[in-house]
Design a protein around this motif. Structure first.
Motif, PDB file in Angstrom:
ATOM      1  N   SER A 138      38.380  47.520  39.544  1.00  0.00           N
ATOM      2  CA  SER A 138      39.609  47.434  38.757  1.00  0.00           C
ATOM      3  C   SER A 138      39.443  46.369  37.681  1.00  0.00           C
ATOM      4  O   SER A 138      38.464  45.616  37.660  1.00  0.00           O
ATOM      5  N   GLY A 139      40.428  46.274  36.798  1.00  0.00           N
ATOM      6  CA  GLY A 139      40.463  45.154  35.879  1.00  0.00           C
ATOM      7  C   GLY A 139      40.690  43.854  36.625  1.00  0.00           C
ATOM      8  O   GLY A 139      41.232  43.834  37.745  1.00  0.00           O
ATOM      9  N   ALA A 140      40.267  42.749  36.025  1.00  0.00           N
ATOM     10  CA  ALA A 140      40.375  41.444  36.687  1.00  0.00           C
ATOM     11  C   ALA A 140      41.788  40.889  36.552  1.00  0.00           C
ATOM     12  O   ALA A 140      42.493  41.149  35.577  1.00  0.00           O
ATOM     13  N   MET A 141      42.224  40.155  37.582  1.00  0.00           N
ATOM     14  CA  MET A 141      43.444  39.352  37.512  1.00  0.00           C
ATOM     15  C   MET A 141      43.104  37.966  38.026  1.00  0.00           C
ATOM     16  O   MET A 141      42.072  37.769  38.664  1.00  0.00           O
ATOM     17  N   SER A 142      43.947  37.001  37.751  1.00  0.00           N
ATOM     18  CA  SER A 142      43.653  35.618  38.142  1.00  0.00           C
ATOM     19  C   SER A 142      44.793  35.042  38.962  1.00  0.00           C
ATOM     20  O   SER A 142      45.932  35.500  38.886  1.00  0.00           O
TER      21      SER A 142
END
Length: 747
Positions: A138-142
């Motif tokens: 998936s796309g990255a999250m922080s």
């Protein structure tokens, strides 16, 4: 574990490199995950490959952080059909360089071993059953971790010591519920034992004299889990060995039934204990205690030579010194008179107490007891003390009694005293209880125990009978013992424990119960003790509190590891909780325990120490003086020699046995509080024997399982046993213990 330590010491990127080398060397270890969503970290590059079978499925959606601590971030994401596991990549860098990987079996999980107050980046992908990628990442999250845990208590130091103890003090840590001290005779803290204290000082006892010990301390939360790491170790030595026995023991006077003694003082003595015997080898001895350096030993035979030894005792009754050498003295030849002063000492509806003055040379006393003034239909009782407790009487009825002195073998020494008339109290008229609370104690026999008892069968063949027994009463709260935390043999690795299986089966039977603590083991990974990294999770092995959430609410709970003679033996715990009865809003304190089972020498004293520790915990935790319910398998009965130590400790602390099942008597005490009983004559331990062990109807059976209460009404009490008219158990016997059950009215 060494690679994870490298992660903390050298930084995230260095840890990845180290983990990758380890992963290749061991061909990619893959530890199982439990059903709660706790994952396993790995740097195995094999699992990062994208295979030619990668489908067009979209990556898991909705990746987000739902909670964090100083060293962890909890995540959730959307499901992807066909996924066997989800793999989370975590990195302190936006480009995901130096990433580590965690696996989870469901759509949530907690990434651990992170640095406090640090921003991390996360991606997630799906894997198939073979470990190959099912989707792209998936796309990255922080998300950013919380603040670091507080520092361990500072200033740990020894402030005093004796021959068997060291007193410590330390600095306070905000938010601490208890402090836990680790103590070991080894600098590497191996073979450590543990003590808990509610404030910033405490005394570690039961140590060896003149021995160097090492100590560490940590703070605990109210649920018993760790608030801080352990402090650095300090050392301190215990004092010299116990002092020598009292000197100068000698006889200073005698009568026909007594000898007076004196001796020299020993510093630190709480009481002196005199051993007395008519035999030079001190066989068949009796014992007397005195608070000062003199005392009179009574109830001796006239014209007889006796032998005496003496020792000093500490305030807790344990030995401060060994026994002295023996001295001898001879009693006089006075002829005793009949006992005088016969009188009623207490009165209840079902019992009467008598007391009288001592008679010279009396070895025992015989009480004649009758419902008639002419002493017809007389019954005789023998006593060694100057009092009698006559039980099983009719309320509001007059009785008649007299007493005489006799020898130990029953020969008459004196005539009878004059007859006295006494009467039992009238039976009280009690109003019905509006909102009774139901409580039970049940040792369900551990799933991995095979003791070759008659009719004993494995857990899988009797658990339905256990469930049926509990469902038949549906107690609001119950203490369960021997509900093993190990995986069941008919369950896959990582599957159900015995206490989890019981909870689930009760729910399936329509009786919803919850546990005050669901942790299996006191390890970082609570699921299994294999490769355990110790961490206090509040787990209590097979001792568990089950409660009906529709009837009661848990306000707070905790546990206490009880004293033991050996750390290698099965550990014993107290599980406790502050509970609110929902129907009345009243709060009460509930405890459940399973004391040491061994009946060999020394273990009766250990059970006394374990019970004393429980009383200390109740006092420390129950600061608002709530009503108390204390249940459990105490492994001690009224027939155990030399005493029913746990019973004595609990009743001395103000707790009440509703059955009045006191030492050495089958008849209930006149102060028994159970208003209506069922099967009280059936023993609580049945040994999987088809014929129920029982005493005569109307009497109390033998119990090692108890429900103690503080002062309150107990409308009903029952030993839950399904027996036929011949006294045989009907159907499958659920356990080697019968469940004991009561209803109470909280004050």
């Amino acid at each position: 574990m060494s690679s994870l330590l490298v992660f903390r010491a050298r930084g995230f990127a260095a840890a990845v490199a180290t983990l990758a080398v380890v992963a290749v060397a061991v061909s990619g270890p893959q530890l199982p995950s439990d059903s709660s969503g706790t994952g396993t970290a790995t740097s195995d590059s094999r699992i990062e490959r994208l295979t030619s079978n990668l489908t067009a499925l979209a990556a898991p959606a909705g990746l987000k952080a739902v909670g964090q601590t100083g060293e962890s971030v909890s995540l959730t994401w959307g499901a992807v059909a066909g996924t066997a596991e989800y793999r989370v990549a975590v990195s302190p860098n936006p480009d995901m360089s130096g990433a580590l990987y965690w696996r989870f079996p469901s759509t949530s999980g907690t990434v651990k071993l992170l640095k406090p107050q640090t921003k991390y980046y996360f991606k997630v992908r799906s894997l198939d059953a073979g470990g190959a990628a099912l989707t792209a990442y998936s796309g990255a999250m922080s998300a950013t971790t919380g603040v670091a845990a507080p520092a361990p208590p500072a200033g740990l130091k020894a402030v005093g010591q004796t021959g068997d103890s060291v007193s410590l003090s330390w600095g306070a840590v905000a938010g601490t519920a208890e402090y836990r001290v680790m103590v070991s005779a080894n600098a590497d803290m191996s073979s450590a034992s543990y003590w808990r204290f509610p404030s910033t000082s405490g005394t570690v006892k039961l140590l060896k004299p003149a021995t160097k010990y090492y100590f560490k301390i940590r703070s605990l939360k109210s649920d018993g889990s760790s608030l801080t790491d352990y402090s650095a170790a300090i050392s301190a030595a215990t004092g010299a060995a116990a002092p020598v026995p009292p000197a100068g023991l000698k006889a200073t006077g005698q009568t026909g039934e007594s000898i007076s003694l004196s001796w020299s003082a020993v510093a630190g003595t709480a009481e002196y204990r005199v051993m007395v015997s008519a035999n030079a080898d001190m066989s068949s001895a009796s014992y007397w205690r005195f608070p000062s350096t003199s005392g009179t030993v009574k109830m001796l035979k006239p014209g007889t030579t006796y032998y005496f030894k003496i020792r000093s005792l500490k305030s807790d009754g344990s030995a401060l010194t060994a026994y002295s050498a023996a001295v001898s003295a001879k009693t006089g030849t006075a002829t005793p008179a009949a006992p005088t002063g016969l009188r009623m000492s207490f009165q209840t509806p079902t019992a009467l107490g008598l007391a009288w003055s001592a008679s010279p040379a009396a070895e025992r006393y015989r009480v004649a007891w009758s419902p008639n003034a002419d002493m017809s239909k007389v019954v005789y009782y023998r006593f060694t003390e100057l009092s009698a407790d006559i039980r099983g009487l009719t309320p509001g009825t007059a009785y008649y009694a007299q007493v005489r002195s006799i020898t130990a073998d029953g020969a008459n020494i004196s005539a009878y005293s004059p007859i006295v008339r006494i009467q039992t109290a009238a039976a009280p008229v009690l109003a019905p209880v509006a909102n009774p609370l139901s409580v039970a104690s049940y040792n369900i026999h551990c799933a991995n125990c095979e003791d070759q008892m008659p009719t004993e069968v494995p857990w899988v063949d009797r658990r339905d009978a256990v469930v049926s027994t509990i469902v038949s009463k549906r107690p609001d709260i119950m203490g369960i013992q021997e509900a093993s935390q190990g995986w069941l043999v008919d369950s896959p690795a990582g599957g159900l424990s015995q206490f989890e299986d019981l909870r689930n089966r009760l729910s399936a039977a329509g009786a919803t119960y919850k546990l005050t603590n669901e942790m299996r083991n006191n390890c970082v990974d609570s699921r299994t003790p294999t490769g355990c990294v110790p961490k206090d999770q509040g787990a209590t092995r097979g001792t568990r509190i089950f409660y009906n959430p529709a009837a009661v609410r848990i306000i707070r709970s905790g546990s206490k590891l009880l004293p033991s003679l050996s750390l290698e033996k099965n550990q014993r715990y107290l599980a406790w909780a502050e509970v609110q009865q929902i129907s009345t809003g009243k709060h009460f304190f509930f405890g459940d325990t399973h004391l040491e089972v061994d009946k060999a020498d020394g273990y009766n004293e250990l059970r006394r120490q374990q019970a004393s520790t429980i009383v200390q915990v109740i006092k420390a935790q129950n600061t608002t003086n709530l009503p108390v319910l204390m249940v459990g398998d105490m492994n001690s009965s009224k027939w155990l020699d030399p005493s029913n130590a746990p019973y004595d400790v609990f009743t001395a602390a103000g707790l009440v046995d509703p059955l009045g099942n006191t030492y050495g008597s089958s008849l209930p005490s006149g102060y028994a509080t159970a208003e209506k009983t069922k099967n009280r004559n059936i023993n609580s331990w049945n040994g999987f024997e088809k014929l129920a062990r029982a005493s005569a109807p109307g009497t109390n059976g033998t119990y090692i399982d108890y429900i103690f209460t503080s002062k309150m009404r107990v409308p009903t009490w029952e030993t839950v046993a399904n027996v036929d008219s011949s006294g045989n158990y009907v159907g499958q016997i659920p356990s080697d213990h019968n469940m004991v059950y009561a209803t109470v009215s909280l004050p």
